[in-house]
Design a protein around this motif. Structure first.
Motif, PDB file in Angstrom:
ATOM      1  N   ILE A 106      60.369  49.004  52.109  1.00  0.00           N
ATOM      2  CA  ILE A 106      59.422  47.928  51.864  1.00  0.00           C
ATOM      3  C   ILE A 106      59.656  46.700  52.516  1.00  0.00           C
ATOM      4  CG2 ILE A 106      57.450  47.485  50.360  1.00  0.00           C
ATOM      5  CD1 ILE A 106      58.470  49.768  48.321  1.00  0.00           C
ATOM      6  N   SER A 107      58.735  46.367  53.386  1.00  0.00           N
ATOM      7  CA  SER A 107      58.960  44.975  53.884  1.00  0.00           C
ATOM      8  C   SER A 107      58.603  43.605  52.887  1.00  0.00           C
ATOM      9  CB  SER A 107      58.345  44.875  55.341  1.00  0.00           C
ATOM     10  OG  SER A 107      57.123  44.504  54.758  1.00  0.00           O
ATOM     11  N   ALA A 108      59.191  42.631  53.154  1.00  0.00           N
ATOM     12  CA  ALA A 108      58.656  41.542  52.244  1.00  0.00           C
ATOM     13  C   ALA A 108      57.310  41.276  52.328  1.00  0.00           C
ATOM     14  CB  ALA A 108      59.570  40.281  52.812  1.00  0.00           C
ATOM     15  N   LYS A 109      56.826  41.443  53.824  1.00  0.00           N
ATOM     16  CA  LYS A 109      55.291  40.998  53.690  1.00  0.00           C
ATOM     17  C   LYS A 109      54.483  41.978  53.115  1.00  0.00           C
ATOM     18  CE  LYS A 109      52.571  40.375  57.817  1.00  0.00           C
ATOM     19  NZ  LYS A 109      52.274  40.591  59.121  1.00  0.00           N
ATOM     20  N   THR A 110      54.961  43.278  53.001  1.00  0.00           N
ATOM     21  CA  THR A 110      53.892  44.465  52.176  1.00  0.00           C
ATOM     22  C   THR A 110      54.374  44.167  50.792  1.00  0.00           C
ATOM     23  OG1 THR A 110      54.715  45.937  54.114  1.00  0.00           O
ATOM     24  CG2 THR A 110      53.811  47.242  51.985  1.00  0.00           C
ATOM     25  N   ILE A 111      55.301  43.582  50.353  1.00  0.00           N
ATOM     26  CA  ILE A 111      55.416  43.457  48.771  1.00  0.00           C
ATOM     27  C   ILE A 111      54.619  42.337  48.453  1.00  0.00           C
ATOM     28  CG2 ILE A 111      56.887  42.701  46.949  1.00  0.00           C
ATOM     29  CD1 ILE A 111      59.118  43.928  48.755  1.00  0.00           C
ATOM     30  N   ASP A 112      54.604  41.189  49.219  1.00  0.00           N
ATOM     31  CA  ASP A 112      53.640  39.984  49.083  1.00  0.00           C
ATOM     32  C   ASP A 112      52.325  40.214  49.075  1.00  0.00           C
ATOM     33  OD1 ASP A 112      55.424  37.898  49.430  1.00  0.00           O
ATOM     34  OD2 ASP A 112      53.884  36.978  50.456  1.00  0.00           O
ATOM     35  N   ALA A 113      51.816  41.234  49.851  1.00  0.00           N
ATOM     36  CA  ALA A 113      50.466  41.675  49.919  1.00  0.00           C
ATOM     37  C   ALA A 113      50.040  42.387  48.654  1.00  0.00           C
ATOM     38  CB  ALA A 113      50.020  42.386  51.138  1.00  0.00           C
ATOM     39  N   ARG A 114      50.935  43.457  48.036  1.00  0.00           N
ATOM     40  CA  ARG A 114      50.751  44.140  47.058  1.00  0.00           C
ATOM     41  C   ARG A 114      50.644  43.312  45.942  1.00  0.00           C
ATOM     42  NH1 ARG A 114      47.924  47.207  44.591  1.00  0.00           N
ATOM     43  NH2 ARG A 114      48.849  48.920  43.231  1.00  0.00           N
ATOM     44  N   ILE A 115      51.604  42.234  45.861  1.00  0.00           N
ATOM     45  CA  ILE A 115      51.407  41.412  44.613  1.00  0.00           C
ATOM     46  C   ILE A 115      50.229  40.635  44.465  1.00  0.00           C
ATOM     47  CG2 ILE A 115      52.722  39.270  43.651  1.00  0.00           C
ATOM     48  CD1 ILE A 115      55.334  40.753  44.333  1.00  0.00           C
ATOM     49  N   GLU A 116      49.642  40.336  45.671  1.00  0.00           N
ATOM     50  CA  GLU A 116      48.285  39.467  45.613  1.00  0.00           C
ATOM     51  C   GLU A 116      47.139  40.408  44.886  1.00  0.00           C
ATOM     52  OE1 GLU A 116      46.567  37.481  48.938  1.00  0.00           O
ATOM     53  OE2 GLU A 116      48.830  36.761  49.557  1.00  0.00           O
ATOM     54  N   GLU A 117      47.434  41.931  45.406  1.00  0.00           N
ATOM     55  CA  GLU A 117      46.453  42.814  44.673  1.00  0.00           C
ATOM     56  C   GLU A 117      46.660  42.969  43.161  1.00  0.00           C
ATOM     57  OE1 GLU A 117      45.997  45.558  48.686  1.00  0.00           O
ATOM     58  OE2 GLU A 117      47.019  46.196  47.041  1.00  0.00           O
ATOM     59  N   LEU A 118      47.868  42.951  42.770  1.00  0.00           N
ATOM     60  CA  LEU A 118      48.199  43.338  41.567  1.00  0.00           C
ATOM     61  C   LEU A 118      47.712  42.308  40.746  1.00  0.00           C
ATOM     62  CD1 LEU A 118      51.938  44.800  42.157  1.00  0.00           C
ATOM     63  CD2 LEU A 118      49.917  46.156  41.175  1.00  0.00           C
ATOM     64  N   ALA A 119      47.960  40.868  41.337  1.00  0.00           N
ATOM     65  CA  ALA A 119      47.503  39.655  40.397  1.00  0.00           C
ATOM     66  C   ALA A 119      46.090  39.733  39.999  1.00  0.00           C
ATOM     67  CB  ALA A 119      48.097  38.446  41.171  1.00  0.00           C
ATOM     68  N   GLN A 120      45.380  40.197  41.188  1.00  0.00           N
ATOM     69  CA  GLN A 120      43.867  40.310  41.071  1.00  0.00           C
ATOM     70  C   GLN A 120      43.452  40.993  39.945  1.00  0.00           C
ATOM     71  OE1 GLN A 120      41.314  40.736  44.016  1.00  0.00           O
ATOM     72  NE2 GLN A 120      42.271  39.134  45.245  1.00  0.00           N
ATOM     73  N   ASP A 121      44.236  42.247  39.735  1.00  0.00           N
ATOM     74  CA  ASP A 121      44.067  43.253  38.738  1.00  0.00           C
ATOM     75  C   ASP A 121      44.483  42.597  37.271  1.00  0.00           C
ATOM     76  OD1 ASP A 121      43.126  45.040  40.576  1.00  0.00           O
ATOM     77  OD2 ASP A 121      45.135  46.140  40.441  1.00  0.00           O
ATOM     78  N   ILE A 122      45.414  41.922  37.329  1.00  0.00           N
ATOM     79  CA  ILE A 122      46.021  41.174  35.813  1.00  0.00           C
ATOM     80  C   ILE A 122      44.996  40.232  35.561  1.00  0.00           C
ATOM     81  CG2 ILE A 122      47.748  40.019  35.029  1.00  0.00           C
ATOM     82  CD1 ILE A 122      49.909  41.627  36.890  1.00  0.00           C
ATOM     83  N   ARG A 123      44.532  39.346  36.646  1.00  0.00           N
ATOM     84  CA  ARG A 123      43.622  38.375  36.263  1.00  0.00           C
ATOM     85  C   ARG A 123      42.188  38.833  35.767  1.00  0.00           C
ATOM     86  NH1 ARG A 123      45.008  35.520  41.391  1.00  0.00           N
ATOM     87  NH2 ARG A 123      43.448  36.543  42.413  1.00  0.00           N
ATOM     88  N   SER A 124      41.716  40.094  36.200  1.00  0.00           N
ATOM     89  CA  SER A 124      40.506  40.610  35.785  1.00  0.00           C
ATOM     90  C   SER A 124      40.669  41.156  34.410  1.00  0.00           C
ATOM     91  CB  SER A 124      39.681  41.673  36.559  1.00  0.00           C
ATOM     92  OG  SER A 124      40.409  41.797  37.767  1.00  0.00           O
ATOM     93  N   ALA A 125      42.085  41.882  34.126  1.00  0.00           N
ATOM     94  CA  ALA A 125      42.180  42.324  32.971  1.00  0.00           C
ATOM     95  C   ALA A 125      42.552  41.402  31.635  1.00  0.00           C
ATOM     96  CB  ALA A 125      43.471  43.275  32.993  1.00  0.00           C
ATOM     97  N   PHE A 126      43.018  40.447  32.098  1.00  0.00           N
ATOM     98  CA  PHE A 126      43.462  39.418  31.020  1.00  0.00           C
ATOM     99  C   PHE A 126      42.804  37.954  31.278  1.00  0.00           C
ATOM    100  CE2 PHE A 126      47.545  42.065  30.771  1.00  0.00           C
ATOM    101  CZ  PHE A 126      47.602  42.020  29.648  1.00  0.00           C
TER     102      PHE A 126
END
Ligand code: 5GP
Ligand code: MG
Length: 177
Positions: A11-31
Motif C-alpha cells: 500500500i503506497s504512502a499516497k494511498t494511505i494518505d487518501a484513506r486517512i482523509e476519508e477515515l478522518a471524515q467518518d470520525i469527524r461525523s461520529a464524534f
C-alpha cells in the motif's frame, strides 16, 4: 539475527494518505459534538498512523498511549495479552477512540476494549489501519478499518519486523528470500 528478506510494497504512502482523509471524515461525523476526544494509540505500531490521523481532525483531542504485550521477534500472535504500559489519563465519562495498527487474531483489540470499557467511557470506538479478516479467532471488528489485507506479514508506516522498517513511508509485505 533475522533471516534474509525483501519488502514488496503493498500500500503506497499516497494511498494511505487518501484513506486517512476519508477515515478522518467518518470520525469527524461520529464524534462531531465531542468536547475533547481521547485518542488512545496502541504502542508501538500505531504511532505513525495516530500522528497522521489526529492532524486530520479539526477538533480538540487528547493523545494517550497504551502498550499491550506483543510477540517480540517472532511472527506468531500470542494469545496472552498483557498491559505493559497503561494510560496516563482518566477515560471515565469521556469519548475515546482506540487506534490500532493491525487486527489479526483479534485477541489484542478485544482485550484492550474490554479493559477500557470497564472504566466506563461515555463512548468508545476503535479504528485499525489494517485488518486481516482471514486470521480472526476472536469475534471483533474495529469500528473503522483502513484496509483489509490478506494473510501476509507486513511492515512499514510504524509497523516493524524485529524492530526494523518502522520508518518506511508505505506498507510492504515481507518476503523471505
Ligand atoms: P492480534 O492480537 O489481533 O492477533 O494481533 C494484533 C497485533 O499483532 C498487531 O497490533 C500487531 O502488533 C501484530 N501483528 C499482526 N500482524 C502483523 C504483521 O503482519 N506485521 C507485524 N509487524 N505485526 C503484526
Ligand atoms: Mg500492535
Amino acid at each position: 539475527m533475522s533471516r534474509d528478506y525483501v519488502i514488496d510494497q503493498m500500500i503506497s504512502a499516497k494511498t494511505i494518505d487518501a484513506r486517512i482523509e476519508e477515515l478522518a471524515q467518518d470520525i469527524r461525523s461520529a464524534f462531531g459534538g465531542t468536547e475533547k476526544l481521547v485518542v488512545v494509540g496502541l504502542l508501538r505500531g500505531s504511532f505513525v498512523f495516530i500522528a497522521d490521523l489526529v492532524r486530520e481532525l479539526d477538533f480538540d483531542v487528547e493523545v494517550d498511549f497504551l502498550e499491550a504485550s506483543s510477540y517480540g521477534g517472532s511472527t506468531e500472535s500470542s494469545r496472552e495479552v498483557r498491559i505493559l504500559k497503561d494510560l496516563r489519563g482518566e477515560i471515565g465519562g469521556r469519548d475515546v477512540l482506540v487506534v490500532e495498527d493491525i487486527v489479526d487474531t483479534g485477541f489484542t483489540l478485544s482485550h484492550v476494549v474490554r479493559l477500557l470499557r470497564s472504566r466506563n467511557p461515555r463512548r468508545l470506538e476503535t479504528i485499525a489501519l489494517l485488518d486481516k479478516p482471514s486470521r480472526r479467532e476472536v469475534d471483533i471488528k474495529a469500528t473503522w478499518t483502513g484496509f483489509e489485507i490478506p494473510d501476509e506479514f507486513v511492515v512499514g508506516y510504524g509497523i516493524d519486523y524485529a524492530q526494523h522498517n518502522r520508518n518506511l513511508p508505505f506498507i510492504g509485505k515481507v518476503r523471505f528470500s
